[in-house]
Every structure is written in C-alpha cells, then in structure tokens.
Motif scaffolding. Sequence first.
Motif, PDB file in Angstrom:
ATOM      1  N   UNK A   1      18.950  53.486 -23.511  1.00  0.00           N
ATOM      2  CA  UNK A   1      18.528  51.550 -22.249  1.00  0.00           C
ATOM      3  C   UNK A   1      20.579  51.863 -22.054  1.00  0.00           C
ATOM      4  N   UNK A   2      21.261  51.887 -22.415  1.00  0.00           N
ATOM      5  CA  UNK A   2      22.352  51.551 -21.266  1.00  0.00           C
ATOM      6  C   UNK A   2      21.866  53.253 -20.006  1.00  0.00           C
ATOM      7  N   UNK A   3      21.218  53.869 -19.527  1.00  0.00           N
ATOM      8  CA  UNK A   3      21.318  54.310 -18.616  1.00  0.00           C
ATOM      9  C   UNK A   3      20.272  53.707 -18.007  1.00  0.00           C
ATOM     10  N   UNK A   4      19.505  52.707 -18.548  1.00  0.00           N
ATOM     11  CA  UNK A   4      18.233  51.827 -17.629  1.00  0.00           C
ATOM     12  C   UNK A   4      19.431  50.533 -17.240  1.00  0.00           C
ATOM     13  N   UNK A   5      19.709  50.224 -18.310  1.00  0.00           N
ATOM     14  CA  UNK A   5      21.371  49.134 -17.828  1.00  0.00           C
ATOM     15  C   UNK A   5      22.104  49.502 -16.541  1.00  0.00           C
ATOM     16  N   UNK A   6      22.055  50.629 -16.095  1.00  0.00           N
ATOM     17  CA  UNK A   6      23.538  51.543 -15.334  1.00  0.00           C
ATOM     18  C   UNK A   6      22.661  51.094 -14.188  1.00  0.00           C
ATOM     19  N   UNK A   7      21.296  51.927 -14.388  1.00  0.00           N
ATOM     20  CA  UNK A   7      20.670  52.537 -13.319  1.00  0.00           C
ATOM     21  C   UNK A   7      20.436  50.802 -12.141  1.00  0.00           C
ATOM     22  N   UNK A   8      19.856  49.507 -13.363  1.00  0.00           N
ATOM     23  CA  UNK A   8      19.067  48.742 -12.813  1.00  0.00           C
ATOM     24  C   UNK A   8      20.371  48.136 -12.294  1.00  0.00           C
ATOM     25  N   UNK A   9      21.300  47.844 -13.080  1.00  0.00           N
ATOM     26  CA  UNK A   9      22.581  47.259 -12.228  1.00  0.00           C
ATOM     27  C   UNK A   9      22.912  47.210 -11.151  1.00  0.00           C
ATOM     28  N   UNK A  10      22.980  49.208 -10.714  1.00  0.00           N
ATOM     29  CA  UNK A  10      23.602  49.259  -9.264  1.00  0.00           C
ATOM     30  C   UNK A  10      22.115  49.261  -8.254  1.00  0.00           C
ATOM     31  N   UNK A  11      21.041  49.373  -8.797  1.00  0.00           N
ATOM     32  CA  UNK A  11      20.223  49.198  -7.771  1.00  0.00           C
ATOM     33  C   UNK A  11      19.975  47.588  -8.029  1.00  0.00           C
ATOM     34  N   UNK A  12      20.134  46.716  -8.204  1.00  0.00           N
ATOM     35  CA  UNK A  12      20.081  45.374  -7.813  1.00  0.00           C
ATOM     36  C   UNK A  12      22.105  44.877  -7.400  1.00  0.00           C
ATOM     37  N   UNK A  13      22.696  45.671  -7.015  1.00  0.00           N
ATOM     38  CA  UNK A  13      23.398  45.500  -6.331  1.00  0.00           C
ATOM     39  C   UNK A  13      23.981  46.102  -5.108  1.00  0.00           C
ATOM     40  N   UNK A  14      22.567  46.879  -5.376  1.00  0.00           N
ATOM     41  CA  UNK A  14      22.905  47.737  -3.666  1.00  0.00           C
ATOM     42  C   UNK A  14      21.856  47.168  -2.691  1.00  0.00           C
ATOM     43  N   UNK A  15      20.549  46.187  -3.451  1.00  0.00           N
ATOM     44  CA  UNK A  15      19.988  45.120  -3.466  1.00  0.00           C
ATOM     45  C   UNK A  15      20.053  43.541  -2.225  1.00  0.00           C
ATOM     46  N   UNK A  16      21.536  43.797  -3.274  1.00  0.00           N
ATOM     47  CA  UNK A  16      22.115  42.229  -2.636  1.00  0.00           C
ATOM     48  C   UNK A  16      21.441  41.855  -3.485  1.00  0.00           C
TER      49      UNK A  16
END
Length: 111
Positions: free
Chosen positions: A66-81
């Motif tokens: 779940x931590x990995x999922x949250x990290x990648x989701x957070x990073x994807x959202x950040x990159x996409x603004x």
Amino acid sequence: MNDLTNRVRAFAEDRHWQQFHTPKNLAMALAGEVGELLAEFQWLTPEQATAVMDDPEASARVRAEIGDVMIYLTRLADVLGIDLVEAAVTKLAEVAVRYPVEQVKGSATKR
C-alpha cells in the motif's frame, strides 16, 4: 498530502529520476504495485482477507505494498499537476450523485 508529495518529489530529484518519471512509466509502475498488492490477497477466502492484518508477516507485506501504491500514485499526480485530495473529493461527489443512498443502500449493483 503536500508533505508527502514534496518528500516523494525530493526523493526522485535527489536521485535524478525525473527523466524516468513520465506519466506512462509512473502509471505502469503504479499498475505493477497494485498487482503486487493484489497478490497478497490472491487465493485468500473472504474471511482470511478480512483478517490479513492480524498476521504480522502478511500485514507487513500489505502495508509495504500500500505504501508503494501511494508513493507511485502521489508521484504520478504530482507529475501531471493533479491535486490528489481535490480529485478524490470531486470523484466522491460525482459518485454520490450517481449512487444516491436511498436507491443503492445495501446493493452492490453497478449503475
């Protein structure tokens, strides 16, 4: 949420990983991590899945995935603004209209 976004961004920047963090790559990595989370529940009975956090080893694995999922989701959202909290709140409001309590309470039927 902002603190997590900033920490994940700094983690990537410190390692010069921005070049690899394209939306496509991040979405694929996110899908992979969700798959690893799913694997923790594969073949469990509903009762076992509900009790997974009672097992120290299994709960550690689930927590890590779940931590990995949250990290990648957070990073994807950040990159996409995308503001993750705003996106979730907006989606929840849309789904509330689509699934009014008085019409769907206790039903798993998709509309």
